[in-house]
Design an enzyme around this catalytic site. Sequence first.
Site: not given
Length: 348
Positions: A48-50, A239
């Site tokens: 996860r994490g952009a 994001d």
Amino acid sequence: MKFTTIRWNEADRTCTLLDQTRLPGEVVYETYRDYREMETAIKTLKVRGAPAIGVAAAFGVVLGVQDSRAGSYAAFKEELNTVVAVLAATRPTAVNLFWALERMRRVADENAANGIEAVKTVLTREALAIRAEDEAMCRHIGIHGAVLIETGQTVLTHCNAGALATAGTGTALSVIYQAHREGKNIRVFADETRPVLQGARLTAWELVQEGIDVTLICDNMAAQVMKEGKIDCVVVGADRIAANGDVANKIGTYGVAVLARAHDIPVYVAAPSTTIDMTIRTGVSIPIEERHASEVTEGLGRRTAPDGVRVYNPAFDVTPAAYVSAIVTERGVARFPYDKSLAALMSG
Ligand code: MRU
């Protein structure tokens, strides 16, 4: 860093991810050969994490087409489009996902004339390039952002915009790592970040590993901590950033920004240019992911709300540009009014 978020294994053409759902208790790496496993890993927040989602999706494309036996480029392209569509449907908010998938599709088309096997090679090379570029962007965000932090200061951060969220040292946390490397004596307050606790589980874990002075607080403590004069600035990731500087980031970021404004504390957003979506004029058009109710109704390993209760669970919010003191990218620092400064940055 003492861990690797995403690794490509050329020997057996697999991709290894650090399973972030098991942190901080267990450090478990999982290796994938099937793009459907990558789809699940993105949906379930194993990765996860952009920026990390973008890199993972690029390797997902490689996994999805590397065994193709298509007899023509048209047939191969159909398979590629299916893989891209499946990966694109995983999470809607982080624009890095769509940016990376589009880049993979484009490079395939550009090399179509060289034959399918050549396209497969080029796709692997492109995914590795996206990974390497992300690493470099993190480094430069850190260098530009560290200028904004003075020795002796305390930074509040929300969610996890660290190495776990990228292929490098992070965005918001890269600023902190760089300031620390430059010998600045800095402290961090990390919001726990309900409902999925990326701040408690991931940011606190990362910072403890790296020997950074970190204090964990519940999200609802930020106002009091600011009032007590304990916070000098806020540094968060993003994001998706609209052309006017509105910033979509983890739910709760907007609240932190409003609190910071009330206490006259600057808010810095650290993000690579791949997070800036110049096709979207304002934050109103940014799609906000809604996640499963169980993230809200369960906690501490058990149910924490009554059966049958209605739940609303937006995973992101949009902080209006006016609350953002600066946007730190690998290309430099943009200031309000962002429609002008971001346009200059992106065209430079
Ligand atoms: O739902 P997540 O954990 O993917 O949300 C992550 C964030 O909101 C981060 O702050 C953002 O992606 C920036 S990561 C460098």
